[in-house]
Write an enzyme that holds these catalytic residues in place. Structure first.
Site, short mmCIF file in Angstrom:
data_model
loop_
_atom_site.label_atom_id
_atom_site.label_comp_id
_atom_site.label_asym_id
_atom_site.label_seq_id
_atom_site.Cartn_x
_atom_site.Cartn_y
_atom_site.Cartn_z
N CYS A 124 22.34 -5.86 -25.99
CA CYS A 124 20.94 -5.42 -25.88
C CYS A 124 20.91 -3.91 -25.80
O CYS A 124 21.68 -3.29 -25.05
CB CYS A 124 20.30 -6.02 -24.63
N HIS A 166 15.62 -13.32 -28.27
CA HIS A 166 15.99 -12.22 -27.39
C HIS A 166 14.82 -11.25 -27.24
O HIS A 166 14.48 -10.83 -26.12
CB HIS A 166 17.21 -11.50 -27.96
N GLU A 167 14.20 -10.90 -28.38
CA GLU A 167 13.07 -9.95 -28.33
C GLU A 167 11.83 -10.61 -27.73
O GLU A 167 11.05 -9.95 -27.01
CB GLU A 167 12.77 -9.41 -29.73
N HIS A 170 11.85 -10.27 -24.09
CA HIS A 170 11.40 -8.95 -23.65
C HIS A 170 9.88 -8.91 -23.52
O HIS A 170 9.33 -8.29 -22.60
CB HIS A 170 11.84 -7.87 -24.63
#
Length: 224
Positions: A124, A166-167, A170
């Site tokens: 990351c 993953h994004e 966020h």
């Protein structure tokens, strides 16, 4: 951050609460060059507003996000990672400008995730130098808007699905170590503590969170 008095929270109507979650013009203001926000900066845990204005400001932000993503050898980047708390992400699983497919997702929503999961060694940009195994669904189906505001659906699998998830995390204020097993988390604990110390030295303020306060996985391998 402070919690408003109970009387004020009860007085807010559902419509007003929804309006508070929508992006305003000032939410998309940014200074160049963009910089990657590193853990444990609190902006990574803040609420990210839905984008409701699709103008040249959004297009410029997307352009600049791709630019810094490529320059830092990333394959995906979310707006909060550059200090802008809106629901926007960009990624290109190829990781090279001019190669692969550049994908922009605004206000994404996962409406189906596969039961099959895969383990993958993730990194990351907000956790420089840290790599660790994370379990995630192998494929996802998504509703989103593009850079013009048009609605569309997309099915992702393999590496693109992982980068998206993953994004997407966020955008929910979830960080990839939230999804690590205790053993995996222990293997990177010293590196996370080093980032916490770096934050304190840089800002002169106490770290807003400590990995030593975690006991293992806080988020299951799925989505709400």
């Amino acid at each position: 951050m402070s919690i408003p008095p109970l009387s004020q929270r009860n007085a807010a109507s559902p419509l007003k609460k929804q309006q508070q979650r929508l992006q305003k013009t000032e939410d998309l203001c940014f200074k160049l060059p963009l910089k990657i926000v590193e853990y444990p900066d609190p902006v990574l845990r803040a609420r990210n507003k839905r984008i409701n204005t699709f103008d040249d400001g959004v297009k410029e932000l997307v352009h600049e996000m791709f630019d810094i993503m490529y320059k830092t050898d990333g394959i995906g980047l979310s707006a909060p990672q550059v200090g802008i708390n809106v629901q926007l992400m960009v990624f290109n699983a190829a990781g090279e400008r001019g190669e692969g497919e550049e994908i922009v997702l605004v206000n994404p929503v996962i409406y189906k995730a596969s039961k099959k999961t895969t383990l993958y060694n993730e990194g990351c940009l907000s956790f420089p130098g840290i790599l660790a195994d994370v379990q995630r669904p192998a494929s996802v189906k998504i509703d989103a808007r593009d850079i013009t505001g048009a609605k569309f659906k997309v099915n992702l699998s393999g590496l693109p699905a992982r980068v998206f998830q993953h994004e997407f995390d966020h955008l929910q204020g979830t960080l990839f170590f939230d999804r690590m097993s205790k053993d995996v988390l222990d293997s990177v604990r010293s590196e996370l503590k080093a980032l916490e110390k770096k934050y304190e030295e840089r800002t002169g303020q106490p770290t807003p969170e400590r990995v030593d306060d975690y006991e293992g996985i806080k988020v299951v391998a799925g989505f709400s």
